[in-house]
Design an enzyme around this catalytic site. Structure first.
Site, short mmCIF file in Angstrom:
data_model
loop_
_atom_site.label_atom_id
_atom_site.label_comp_id
_atom_site.label_asym_id
_atom_site.label_seq_id
_atom_site.Cartn_x
_atom_site.Cartn_y
_atom_site.Cartn_z
N HIS A 83 -10.56 -9.45 11.40
CA HIS A 83 -11.58 -8.41 11.50
C HIS A 83 -12.27 -8.13 10.17
CE1 HIS A 83 -8.30 -5.40 10.45
NE2 HIS A 83 -9.31 -4.87 9.79
N ASP A 136 -5.01 -11.37 14.84
CA ASP A 136 -5.90 -10.89 13.78
C ASP A 136 -5.65 -11.64 12.47
OD1 ASP A 136 -7.76 -9.38 12.44
OD2 ASP A 136 -6.55 -7.56 12.35
N GLN A 230 -6.92 2.54 5.19
CA GLN A 230 -8.22 1.90 5.11
C GLN A 230 -8.38 1.12 3.81
OE1 GLN A 230 -7.68 5.03 6.03
NE2 GLN A 230 -9.07 5.72 7.63
N GLY A 231 -8.89 -0.09 3.91
CA GLY A 231 -9.08 -0.93 2.74
C GLY A 231 -7.95 -1.87 2.45
N ASP A 232 -6.81 -1.69 3.14
CA ASP A 232 -5.66 -2.57 2.94
C ASP A 232 -5.63 -3.73 3.93
OD1 ASP A 232 -4.49 -1.07 0.83
OD2 ASP A 232 -3.69 0.36 2.28
N SER A 233 -6.57 -3.75 4.89
CA SER A 233 -6.58 -4.79 5.92
C SER A 233 -6.45 -6.18 5.32
CB SER A 233 -7.87 -4.72 6.72
OG SER A 233 -7.88 -3.64 7.60
#
Length: 276
Positions: A83, A136, A230-233
């Site tokens: 993603h 993912d 958020q931002g660690d994906s």
């Protein structure tokens, strides 16, 4: 990684970073003292396999354009979340992002330490389901190899690192509070691998998402307080010296009874073998 932000429905973690930064920010995000959620500062020199994905055109230059994480699993191979490569995250189709780079060896995103390497090719899992977030994973082939000693091995199926109760650590430059405060330096939080039944109960197939044990891994703390955000994906979940998960989705950040959900790396190994 899919998480709600002041609403009930989950969305990919990286999407929330894009929403917070696009259009290009004129000032740096607020800096927090803690890391990930409930974490602490670490150095890339001690964890050289942690890399950042960057696009200054899309996310500004204050933090080197970082928007997702990744993991070096071979000298020229980085894996991340599928993603992270989506138009939903990037704000434009991937082919319109001309400055995508993998940043290695940079603890502090405000500096120029380490190297920035553009990918020579990319592969997004064709079986990735954006509705459930199953599968993912994406692969970036680097145009320049990194040292062999920087590579993190992947845990295959049956590895004891997947056993419930195993201590693990999640790494990233993402939100440290769940309210949009992004650090400049790499952080890590210690969590534990949780039983599949815990995530099946937390995410039984409602608006928060559906946990699928075959392709996903559950980790966190039952009481909350330690988690990716958020931002660690696309960043790594590491247990017993091996990569076991990629930050993918969840409900909130560090909430009790809402553990983080990761792409199960043993499934990634199978997917990569299948697609050659």
């Amino acid at each position: 990684m899919r998480r709600p932000f002041a609403r009930a429905l989950t969305v990919p973690l990286a999407v929330l970073v894009a929403a917070a930064v696009l259009p290009l920010a004129s000032s740096a995000p607020a800096v927090a003292d803690e890391g990930v959620i409930g974490g602490s500062a670490v150095k890339t020199s001690d964890h050289p396999w942690v890399v950042a994905l960057s696009s200054r055109d899309r996310f500004g230059g204050m933090r080197s354009g970082q928007f997702c994480g990744g993991v070096l699993v071979a000298r020229s191979t980085v894996i991340t979340a599928a993603h992270c490569m989506s138009e939903e995250v990037l704000g434009v189709p991937r082919n319109r992002v001309s400055d995508l780079k993998v940043i290695a060896g940079r603890t502090d995103l405000r500096t120029t330490e380490g190297v920035e390497i553009p990918p020579s090719s990319e592969w997004i899992n064709p079986d990735y389901d954006s509705r459930t977030n199953s599968g993912d994973v994406a692969v970036l082939t680097l145009s320049k190899p990194l040292p062999a000693g920087d590579v993190l091995p992947m845990a295959e199926e049956g590895d004891p690192a997947y056993k419930a109760g195993t201590k693990a650590s999640v790494y990233g430059w993402g939100d440290t509070t769940g309210t949009g405060k992004y650090p400049n330096t790499l952080r890590a939080a210690q969590v534990q691998v949780l039983a599949d039944a815990v995530c099946e109960q937390a995410y039984p197939g409602n608006a928060d998402g559906t946990y699928m044990a075959k392709t996903m891994l559950c980790a966190g703390e039952l009481g909350g307080g330690k988690d990716a955000c958020q931002g660690d994906s696309g960043g790594p979940l590491v247990a017993q010296g091996k990569l076991v998960g990629l930050v993918s989705w969840g409900s909130g950040c560090g909430r009790p009874k809402s553990p983080g959900v990761y792409t199960r790396v043993s499934d990634v190994v199978k997917v990569l073998q299948q697609h050659g």
